[in-house]
Motif scaffolding. Structure first.
Motif, mmCIF file in Angstrom:
data_model
loop_
_atom_site.group_PDB
_atom_site.id
_atom_site.type_symbol
_atom_site.label_atom_id
_atom_site.label_comp_id
_atom_site.label_asym_id
_atom_site.label_seq_id
_atom_site.Cartn_x
_atom_site.Cartn_y
_atom_site.Cartn_z
ATOM 1 N N ASP A 51 0.872 -1.175 0.000
ATOM 2 C CA ASP A 51 0.000 0.000 0.000
ATOM 3 C C ASP A 51 0.911 1.227 0.000
ATOM 4 N N ASN A 53 0.085 4.486 0.708
ATOM 5 C CA ASN A 53 -0.153 5.412 1.820
ATOM 6 C C ASN A 53 -0.053 4.700 3.159
ATOM 7 N N ALA A 80 -5.002 3.730 -2.822
ATOM 8 C CA ALA A 80 -6.311 4.348 -2.915
ATOM 9 C C ALA A 80 -6.222 5.608 -3.744
ATOM 10 N N ARG A 81 -4.997 6.040 -3.968
ATOM 11 C CA ARG A 81 -4.840 7.256 -4.767
ATOM 12 C C ARG A 81 -5.235 6.961 -6.197
ATOM 13 N N ASP A 82 -5.451 8.006 -6.919
ATOM 14 C CA ASP A 82 -5.956 7.828 -8.270
ATOM 15 C C ASP A 82 -4.983 7.047 -9.130
ATOM 16 N N LEU A 84 -4.336 7.470 -12.066
ATOM 17 C CA LEU A 84 -3.675 8.224 -13.137
ATOM 18 C C LEU A 84 -2.270 8.707 -12.818
ATOM 19 N N ASP A 85 -2.022 9.137 -11.570
ATOM 20 C CA ASP A 85 -0.696 9.731 -11.341
ATOM 21 C C ASP A 85 0.273 8.834 -10.582
ATOM 22 N N THR A 100 -6.047 -0.569 -7.737
ATOM 23 C CA THR A 100 -6.595 0.507 -6.901
ATOM 24 C C THR A 100 -7.711 0.003 -5.999
ATOM 25 N N LYS A 101 -7.752 0.588 -4.818
ATOM 26 C CA LYS A 101 -8.800 0.263 -3.861
ATOM 27 C C LYS A 101 -10.099 0.900 -4.305
ATOM 28 N N PRO A 102 -11.238 0.300 -4.025
ATOM 29 C CA PRO A 102 -11.356 -1.053 -3.486
ATOM 30 C C PRO A 102 -11.289 -2.081 -4.613
ATOM 31 N N PHE A 103 -10.762 -3.234 -4.282
ATOM 32 C CA PHE A 103 -10.637 -4.261 -5.313
ATOM 33 C C PHE A 103 -11.209 -5.560 -4.762
ATOM 34 N N SER B 213 -9.967 10.088 -1.010
ATOM 35 C CA SER B 213 -9.735 8.893 -1.777
ATOM 36 C C SER B 213 -9.112 7.809 -0.901
ATOM 37 N N HIS B 214 -8.116 8.182 -0.101
ATOM 38 C CA HIS B 214 -7.446 7.153 0.688
ATOM 39 C C HIS B 214 -8.352 6.566 1.759
ATOM 40 N N GLN B 217 -11.708 4.936 0.254
ATOM 41 C CA GLN B 217 -11.484 3.750 -0.564
ATOM 42 C C GLN B 217 -11.006 2.572 0.282
ATOM 43 N N LEU B 220 -13.993 1.223 2.020
ATOM 44 C CA LEU B 220 -14.816 0.558 1.004
ATOM 45 C C LEU B 220 -14.205 -0.795 0.649
ATOM 46 N N ALA B 221 -12.883 -0.804 0.572
ATOM 47 C CA ALA B 221 -12.203 -2.058 0.237
ATOM 48 C C ALA B 221 -12.485 -3.111 1.307
ATOM 49 N N ARG B 224 -16.082 -4.279 0.865
ATOM 50 C CA ARG B 224 -16.216 -5.078 -0.350
ATOM 51 C C ARG B 224 -15.570 -6.455 -0.182
ATOM 52 N N LYS B 259 -14.812 7.412 -7.322
ATOM 53 C CA LYS B 259 -13.667 7.592 -8.222
ATOM 54 C C LYS B 259 -13.962 8.665 -9.261
ATOM 55 N N LYS B 266 -10.449 16.569 -9.315
ATOM 56 C CA LYS B 266 -9.029 16.766 -9.628
ATOM 57 C C LYS B 266 -8.849 17.489 -10.961
ATOM 58 N N PHE B 272 -3.983 17.960 -13.160
ATOM 59 C CA PHE B 272 -3.289 17.288 -14.261
ATOM 60 C C PHE B 272 -2.644 18.346 -15.125
#
Lengths: 225, 413
Positions: A51, A53, A80-82, A84-85, A100-103, B213-214, B217, B220-221, B224, B259, B266, B272
């Motif tokens: 992970d 973070n 959990a971060r996006d 994309l980056d 990426t979370k959640p999976f 997000s952190h 998510q 949520l993880a 799930r 997401k 963002k 970006f």
């Protein structure tokens, strides 16, 4: 196969461990950066599930460390971060895969198995379930000696099932596996259902017994008699 | 218009009335001086004649008397203006005359002294020449002065302008210099305040995005994974499947929505900013690859005409934009329908068969707007947001009831 899972959320960490142990992997756990760093230096692992973070550090630093100590170790980043980056940064540091979370645990298992195949099982990239054989390097599927032509999505779905035999796999999990962030494509039309129907038809035509069972209301399951 | 040119223009405009008034002034001044000098000369001549006459009772050999009028008496000397015909070039010429009377052998005799004046047209010509020369000199001085002075005075302003233009949201706020001019100091402190505010807002939103997000998510993880775990329990121990399935589905939906919202946030927060020159055709081809199977499953025919299109864009956002557009055209299509994609250097057009939609098609670009069939959700809102960020023009049209038409036009580079 020894896997180190680094994740600061204890509940998620335990679930990942439980899932991986069911797949007969030796699993060690670290719920903070310092512990993970210590373990990475003391023991050797085949795969790290990291992970990014962590409360007391960045998972990216652990990737840097393991790549120095043991460059052959496989690394799967969970973040959990996006996508994309951070994805790019993680992959640049030498991570092999990114999730990426959640999976779904099924997804994690597929990634771990695929990574192990790429890293350690070179030459033995053939998975057999029942009378169906799948070759992961040529992406060919055979029933006995007969080649079965599959579309890209059908192949991906089949590999997903083959990596998770006996596990109930939801339609959402499959959709996410094929289309990633665009899994909402499955919302308006039963794409997954159609894919599975086509897969079954192809196996039946090739003379194999249908290995994919519907689990009512929930999804599907690979069952080999 | 540039500040300096505007200053030039306005300053030179101010010169016009000054020049006009100046010309009038110069004209009258010259006129006045000419009269003054002529009169002085005539009076001097008169005095010479009077004193000569008093002594010798006659006029000197050389004198300027032009006329002698007998039996005319002027108690006081009188100046007069007159015009006389100049026989040489047949022209009326102005003269100044001085009439004065002397006592000659007991008779009153009036003598007339006459002196040529400078013509008004000559004075006017002289005036204009002087003023023109002066105007030229003043204008040149003005321009040089303005250039020099503006350059010096406005320097901090241009520096501030340059700093602001070079400001990037993800970089630290640049320090604006303290100048010797109060107004510019106020400007600089105000601008600096704005920049700091923008910067903290940006950071705060970014942090919020990351935390949201952190933290969300991860939990949520956990939900799930637990739901998934329970779904895989042996039949006998499995809890109520329907509710379990509901929990699982909601978690999946929630994480998707989360997401998407984070992505929107963002993009809106301009996180970006890694533009590279990329070929949109390649992105499009990859996207079509991703959704090809899905299109085939519904017997949707895909016509594509992919030309060359190079854009300065963040590669991640280009993926998101194109994928969402293509996905949209597959998702909201009908069985046996078609998708027609045209990529040109200046635009991307996607036309597809679909369901009819009541109301303005443009509203489909808004967040959580749903069509009558199926959930249009957030994908197009994300496309819209990306278009807004890059100043692309996006058009959504529905023709003949059920032909959906989306066109994204790129501005000329």
């Amino acid at each position: 196969m020894k896997i180190l899972v680094i994740e600061d959320n204890r509940e998620l960490l335990d679930l990942i461990a439980e899932t991986l142990r069911k797949e007969k992997y030796v699993c060690e756990l670290a719920d903070r950066f310092s512990l993970a760093e210590e373990k990475v230096h003391l023991y050797s692992y085949d795969i790290l599930v990291v992970d990014i973070n962590l409360p007391d550090g960045s998972g990216l630093d652990i990737i840097r460390a393991i790549k120095k100590i043991n460059p052959h170790a496989g690394v799967i980043v969970i973040s959990a971060r996006d996508s994309l980056d951070n994805k790019i940064e993680g992959l640049e540091l030498g991570a092999d895969d990114y999730i990426t979370k959640p999976f779904d645990m099924a997804e994690l298992v597929v990634r771990v198995k695929s990574l192990l195949r790429r890293r350690y099982y070179s030459g033995s990239d053939i998975i057999t379930q029942g009378d169906i054989t799948l070759n992961t390097s040529t992406r060919e599927v055979k029933v006995g000696a007969t080649l079965v032509e599959l579309t890209r999505s059908e192949y991906d779905i089949l590999l997903f099932f083959f990596s998770n035999p006996g596990r109930v796999i939801s339609k959402e999990s499959l959709a996410e596996h094929i289309w990633g962030d665009h899994m909402d494509l499955a919302d308006s039309f039963d794409f997954i259902y159609s894919h599975i129907k086509n897969l079954r038809k192809k196996f039946t035509v090739a003379g194999a017994s249908d290995p994919i069972k519907a689990v009512y209301g929930m999804g599907y399951k690979l069952e080999i008699n | 218009m540039k500040l300096i040119r505007r200053t030039y223009r306005l300053s030179l405009l101010w010169l016009l009335p000054v020049l006009l008034l100046g010309s009038i002034f110069v004209f009258f001044m010259i006129n006045y001086v000419v009269y003054e000098e002529t009169d002085e000369f005539l009076i001097y001549e008169m005095n010479r004649l009077v004193s000569f006459h008093r002594e010798y009772n006659d006029l000197p050999d050389f004198h300027m008397v032009s006329d002698i009028l007998e039996d005319v008496d002027y108690p006081e000397p009188v100046f007069k203006d007159t015009l006389l015909l100049e026989s040489g070039d047949n022209e009326m010429v102005p003269y100044r005359e001085l009439y004065f009377t002397i006592d000659h052998r007991g008779k009153k005799v009036t003598l007339v002294l006459r002196h040529l004046l400078v013509g008004e047209d000559d004075i006017l010509r002289g005036t204009l020449l002087i003023v023109a020369g002066l105007a030229l000199l003043v204008a040149i001085t003005f321009l040089l002065m303005i250039k020099q002075v503006s350059g010096k005075i406005w320097k901090p302003f241009y520096q501030t302008l340059k700093t602001i233009r070079g400001f990037k949201i993800n970089e630290p706020v640049p320090a604006l210099p303290v100048t010797g001019i109060d107004e510019f100091n106020t400007l600089n402190t105000t601008v600096e305040g704005f920049l700091k505010k923008i910067s903290t807002d940006y950071k705060r939103t970014k942090e919020f995005n990351e935390n949201a997000s952190h933290e969300l998510q991860t939990h949520l993880a956990v939900i799930r994974a637990n739901a998934e775990f329970l779904l895989n329990e042996p039949e006998a121990e499995k809890p109520d499947e329907k509710h379990l399935q509901a929990i699982y589905n909601a978690t999946v939906k929630l994480s998707q929505t989360q997401k998407s919202l984070l992505l929107l946030s963002k993009i809106g927060n301009q996180e970006f900013n890694n533009p590279v020159a990329l070929d949109l055709g390649e992105v499009l081809k990859q996207s079509l690859q991703l959704f090809r199977d899905a299109a085939e499953l519904r017997d949707i025919s895909v016509r594509q005409d992919i030309g060359k299109c190079t854009l300065q864009m963040d590669p991640g956002l280009a993926d998101v934009m194109v994928n969402n557009l293509v996905k949209n055209s597959v998702k909201h299509n009908v069985k046996g329908g078609y998708i027609s994609i045209l990529l040109e250097s200046s635009s991307l057009t996607i036309e597809n068969s679909g369901h009819s939609h009541e109301g303005e098609p443009e509203t489909l670009l808004e967040r959580f707007k749903t069509g009558t069939k199926g959930n249009l959700g957030i994908g197009l809102a994300i496309v819209k947001q990306i278009c807004d960020l890059y100043k692309f023009d996006i058009l959504y049209r529905i023709e003949k009831e059920n032909v959906h038409f989306i066109k994204v036009s790129f501005p000329k580079a």
